[in-house]
Scaffold this active site. Sequence first.
Site, PDB file in Angstrom:
ATOM      1  N   HIS A  88      10.386  10.133  -2.109  1.00 34.73           N
ATOM      2  CA  HIS A  88       9.125  10.280  -2.859  1.00 34.73           C
ATOM      3  C   HIS A  88       8.155  11.281  -2.216  1.00 34.73           C
ATOM      4  O   HIS A  88       8.325  11.658  -1.083  1.00 34.73           O
ATOM      5  CB  HIS A  88       8.469   8.928  -3.187  1.00 34.73           C
ATOM      6  N   GLU A  89       7.204  11.718  -3.002  1.00 37.20           N
ATOM      7  CA  GLU A  89       6.303  12.826  -2.609  1.00 37.20           C
ATOM      8  C   GLU A  89       7.083  14.094  -2.272  1.00 37.20           C
ATOM      9  O   GLU A  89       6.750  14.805  -1.331  1.00 37.20           O
ATOM     10  CB  GLU A  89       5.420  12.425  -1.423  1.00 37.20           C
ATOM     11  N   GLY A  90       8.111  14.376  -3.053  1.00 36.14           N
ATOM     12  CA  GLY A  90       8.934  15.559  -2.808  1.00 36.14           C
ATOM     13  C   GLY A  90      10.109  15.206  -1.913  1.00 36.14           C
ATOM     14  O   GLY A  90       9.904  14.717  -0.800  1.00 36.14           O
TER      15      GLY A  90
END
Lengths: 595, 595
Positions: free
Chosen positions: B436-438
Site C-alpha cells: 500500500h501507498e505505492g
Amino acid sequence: MFFSKRDLQFHLYEVLDSESLSQYEYFQDHNRESFDMVLDAAESIAVKMLHPLLTEMDRKEPQLVDGKIRIHEGMKAIIKKMGDDGWVNAAFRYDEGGQQLPITVLNAAGFIFQAANYSSSIFSFMSGGSANLIRTFGSQELIDRFTPNMYSGKWQGTMALTEPNAGSSLSDISTIAEPTDEAGVYKIKGQKIFISAGDHDACENVVHLMLAKIKGGPIGAKGISLFVVPQKRPENGELIDNDVITAGIFHKMGYKGAPIAHLSIGSNDGTLGYLVGEPHKGLNYMFQLMNEARIGVGLNATAIGTAAYHSSLAYAKERPQGRKISEKDPTKPQITIINHADVKRMLLFQKAVVEGSLGLLLFCSKLSDLILVETGEAKERAELLLDLLTPVGKSYPSEMCCLSTSAAVQVLGGSGYTTDFPVEQYYREARIHPIHEGTTAIHGLDLLGRKLTIHNGKAAQIFFEEVSKTMNEAAQIPALQPFVEKLQKYLAKAQQATGYLLGLAGKGEIEKYLADATLYLEMFGIITIAWQWLGQAIVAERKLAEAHDTDQNFYQGKLATLRYFYEYELVKVDSLVKRLQSTDSVTIEMQADWF
Amino acid sequence: MFFSKRDLQFHLYEVLDSESLSQYEYFQDHNRESFDMVLDAAESIAVKMLHPLLTEMDRKEPQLVDGKIRIHEGMKAIIKKMGDDGWVNAAFRYDEGGQQLPITVLNAAGFIFQAANYSSSIFSFMSGGSANLIRTFGSQELIDRFTPNMYSGKWQGTMALTEPNAGSSLSDISTIAEPTDEAGVYKIKGQKIFISAGDHDACENVVHLMLAKIKGGPIGAKGISLFVVPQKRPENGELIDNDVITAGIFHKMGYKGAPIAHLSIGSNDGTLGYLVGEPHKGLNYMFQLMNEARIGVGLNATAIGTAAYHSSLAYAKERPQGRKISEKDPTKPQITIINHADVKRMLLFQKAVVEGSLGLLLFCSKLSDLILVETGEAKERAELLLDLLTPVGKSYPSEMCCLSTSAAVQVLGGSGYTTDFPVEQYYREARIHPIHEGTTAIHGLDLLGRKLTIHNGKAAQIFFEEVSKTMNEAAQIPALQPFVEKLQKYLAKAQQATGYLLGLAGKGEIEKYLADATLYLEMFGIITIAWQWLGQAIVAERKLAEAHDTDQNFYQGKLATLRYFYEYELVKVDSLVKRLQSTDSVTIEMQADWF
C-alpha cells in the site's frame, strides 16, 4: 491449475529418465505408462477432492471438543480414498501389500496432492512415514498388528518427537519408558507437543512412533529408544484405551486444516508402548528415515510455492494495469501486468525457485530409489550424495518458498493481501517449513558440521563430481558455455569459503567454524540449484530446435529462467562468501545484555 | 515491552538533537520536557488501551452487517481518546486548534501506537492525513465544515484513491465528477476499493478525500481533481445521506482490526462532492502530502518489526534449548537460546533493520519539520533530500520488516508459528506495507526514474554530501575508521551502478534503464541504512567511555549492530551492483507465453 504437469513430466522423463528405473528387477513391472497412470490418478484426486477444500479447511480450523480433535468433515472421504487406492504404502514391497512404486514417482504424485491442498495431504504422508519405521525396524508382530490399518487409512500414523523442553535439542527429551514383565512392552509417561495429525475424528485409532528414554539407559541422545504408542491398544480384536490424552490443540498461522496436538502420555499410568528394534537405537532409526521426511518437507514447500506461482501467473496474464514504461500516452489501453519487466522478474524468481527445487527433490528421490536397488559403489555413492543433499533439499525450498510466495502476493498487489485470492494462504502455509523437521539452523549445522566432513569429505567430493559432469555436458553446447564458466567461477568461490571454514575447524575454532552455518547452507543451496538449472537447460537446448508451439515456449521458458537464476540468484554467492570468510565474529561476541 | 523507549530517546535526543527545533519560533513553546510528556502520554495510551486489544482485534474481524461495517467495540473509546487528547491535529497550527508539535515527535509517538497495535492506530492516522489535505488546499469553508469533527474523532477521514481498474496506475481512475449549478459542488459517481477505515460504526460520519475526474477535463493524470466526499453531508446542522454505499469489506491476511472498504459512490445519483483547491490539480495535491503518508507507512512497518523483535528477544532470553556448540556433555543444563550464535544473528538482523529504519524515518520527519520552519537554501535542501529519501524510507522498512518479522518467528521455532505468541500476527501484518501507498516497484521507479534526476541530480548530490558529512565525522574516531572505509567503497560501487544506469537513460534505453529499479531501490536502501548506522555509532562511541551499566550495554549493542550491518547486510550491495550493471535483459526479453 495449481501445478504444471508438463513441467513434472519434463523432470521425470526428460531430465531424470525415470523410466530407466524399470531396468532394475525390483521396478520391472513399471514403465512410463504406469507412471503416467499414477500421476493421472493423483491429479484426479487432487482436482476433485483436495483442491476444492483448500480455502474451507483454512477457514474452519480443527477444534478440540471434549478431548477429541474434530477436523474438517471432508477429510474422512479423502483419507479413505488415499487408503483404498494404496497411496500410503505404494512404495513398499509387494509382499507388504505395496506396489513397489519408485519413490521418484510417488513423490511426484505427492507433490500434486500438496500443491492442491497442503493440509489435506499430510494425513497419509504421516501414516506412510511412520508405517515405514515399523516395517523397517519393527518385529513382524508389530508390523502385523499395526501397519495394515495404517495402510488402509483406518488408523492414523504420527511421528512423536518434540516435547515442551526438547525441540531442536532432541537429546533432552524426558518421556520415560519403564519395562514391564512382558518383553518389548514398556510403560510410557511424558508430554509430546506439535504432533501433526496427533489426534482426529476421521480415524479409528492413532499410532504414534514415539521417542522415549528407557529408565536407567544412557544419558543424552544415546539413550533414546523408539516405541509404537497407540492411542488405543489393539488386543484380541478390540481397541483398549491406552491413556494417551489430547491435552491441547495448537492454532497456527497456516496449514490450519491439519491438526497439531499436544499429547499427555500415561498421566493415569495407563500407557503401554512397544519397543521398535533394539533399545537405545531410536534416534538412529529415526535418522535413517529422516531423509525421507526432510525431502518430503522440501517438496511440501515447493508444492505450495508452485501453487502460488501459478496463481500469480494466471493473475498477471489477465490483470490490466499501466502501460509500457516508454509509453506516455494515457489514451492507449492498459496492458496486462505480465508485460512489465518487474512483474516478469517476480514471476521468474518464483519459477526459478520452484522448478529448480522440484528438480533437486526429484533427483534426491531418484537417489532413494537407487539406494534400494543398487549395490556396491553405486549404492554407496547414492547414499552419500543423498545424505549431503538432504539438508539442502529440505532448507533451500523451505526458505525460498517463503520468499517466492511473498513474490506471488506482490504480483497481485492489494488483491494478494486479501482472502479473495489463495496467495495469502500460500504465504502463511509456506512459513512452517523452515521450522519443522529441523530448523534451517539445524540443517546448516548438519551440512557444514557433519555431512561435509564425514567419510573424509567423500560426499562433498561426489557432489562436486556430479556438478562437474553436468558442466562438462553443458560445455558441449555453445549457448550454455557462459553459464558453465559462471558456475565454475562460483563453485570455486564456494570451495574457497568451504576450505576457509574447514580450516577453522582444523584449528579447533569450532564456534567460529559453525557460527554462520545457516549462511553456508544458503550459499550451498544457491550453487546446488544453479547446477540443477544447468541440467534442465541442457535438455531444453537439445530439444528446442525440433520443438513446436507450446513445447518451444516451454523450453524457451526454461532457458530464460536459467538466465534469470544466474543473473539474479547465483550472484548472491558473492556477498555470502565475503561474509563467510570474514574474521569479524560479531554474532559470537554479541552479549545478551547488549540487546 | 513492544518497543524500547531508551532507543527512541537515543534517536530523538542523542542522534537528531530534536530539542534544537525549539530554536525556531514556530516550535518555541516546546522543549525536551514537553517532548517527553508527549511520549509518556503516547506510551500510556498504547499500553493501557491499544496493546490489550492487539490479539482480539485480529481474531474478531470487522464485518459488514446491513450495509454498515462493525468494528471492534473497543475502538470507540480509542478513537474518542485520540480525538480528545488532540492526537489527530497535534502537528497543526495553534490557530487551527493544533499544538504545533514537531512531526519528529508526533511520529515518535505514532510509532509507539503502531508498535502496540497497528490496526488500532490507523483510524486517527487516516483522519490526520486527510484533514491535512483539506486544511492545506481546501477553502476556509471546507475547513470549517469538515475538519473540526475530524480532529475530535467524531468523523473519520480517509484517502480514497484506488479503483478496481486503477491501482498502481492512478491516472486510469474513472470516478467522474459532474459540475452542478453550485460552484465547487460536483455530482460524483464511481467505485473505490481498498479504502482504509472507509466505513465503520465507531464514528458518526466518514469524510473521503477522493480523486475523481471532472467530466470533459484533460485525459490521464492531468485530469484528476480532489474532492471532499462525505458519507453524510453536513447541511444546516443536520447530516444528509450522500449516497456513498459500502458495497463490500475486504478480509485480509493481517491488520484485520482495520476495516478496508469497497465503496460505491453515486449509484443512486445522490452523491455530492466538494472540490478541494483548483480543478485538475488533485494528483499534485495528493503527491505534495504523499511524503507524509509514505514516511508513515515506513514507520508502520518499522513499528511492527520492532514489536516482533522485542517479542522474540524476550523469548530468546528465557527459552532454554541445547548447549554451546563445543559442549558435548548432555548432563550439563541447557542454555537459553540467546547464547547461540545463529539466534543472535537473527536478533541482530532484526535490531539492525528496525533501529536503522527508525533512525532514517525520524531523520526524514525532522526534515519535514525543517521544511516548515526553514527558508531559502536550507528549506530547499531539506525538501530535495526528503523527496529523495521518501521512496527509501517507505520501502526499505516495508520490505525488510517482512524479513525481520520472519526472523522473529524463526527465533521462536514451532511456537512462533502458533497463535500462542504474537509474532505470527506481526508477520502477517508486516506483509501489507510493500503493497500500500505505492508498491515497492512504484517506489523503485520513483527513485531511479525521477528523484535521482530531477533538478539535475541535485537531490542525489545533497544525499551524498550528507553521507560524506557523517563519514568525515566518523573518520575522527579510530574505532569507526574501518566502517568509513567500507562505506566509502560501497558508496563508490553504488555510484558506479548509478552512472551505468543513467548512461542507459541518456542513450534512450528507457526500458533497460528502469527494468531493475526495484533492485536499485534495494541497493540504495542498504547504503542509506549503513549511513544511518554509522551516525548512530558515532554517538555510541562518544558516549561509551563515560556510560555506566545499562547505558554501556546499550551503546555496546549499537556498536555490535553496526558491525552486524556492515558484515551481513552491506555486503549484499556486491551482488546487487553486479546484476544492475549486467547487460542481460532477461526480464525484458522474457515472453508471457514462455512462462
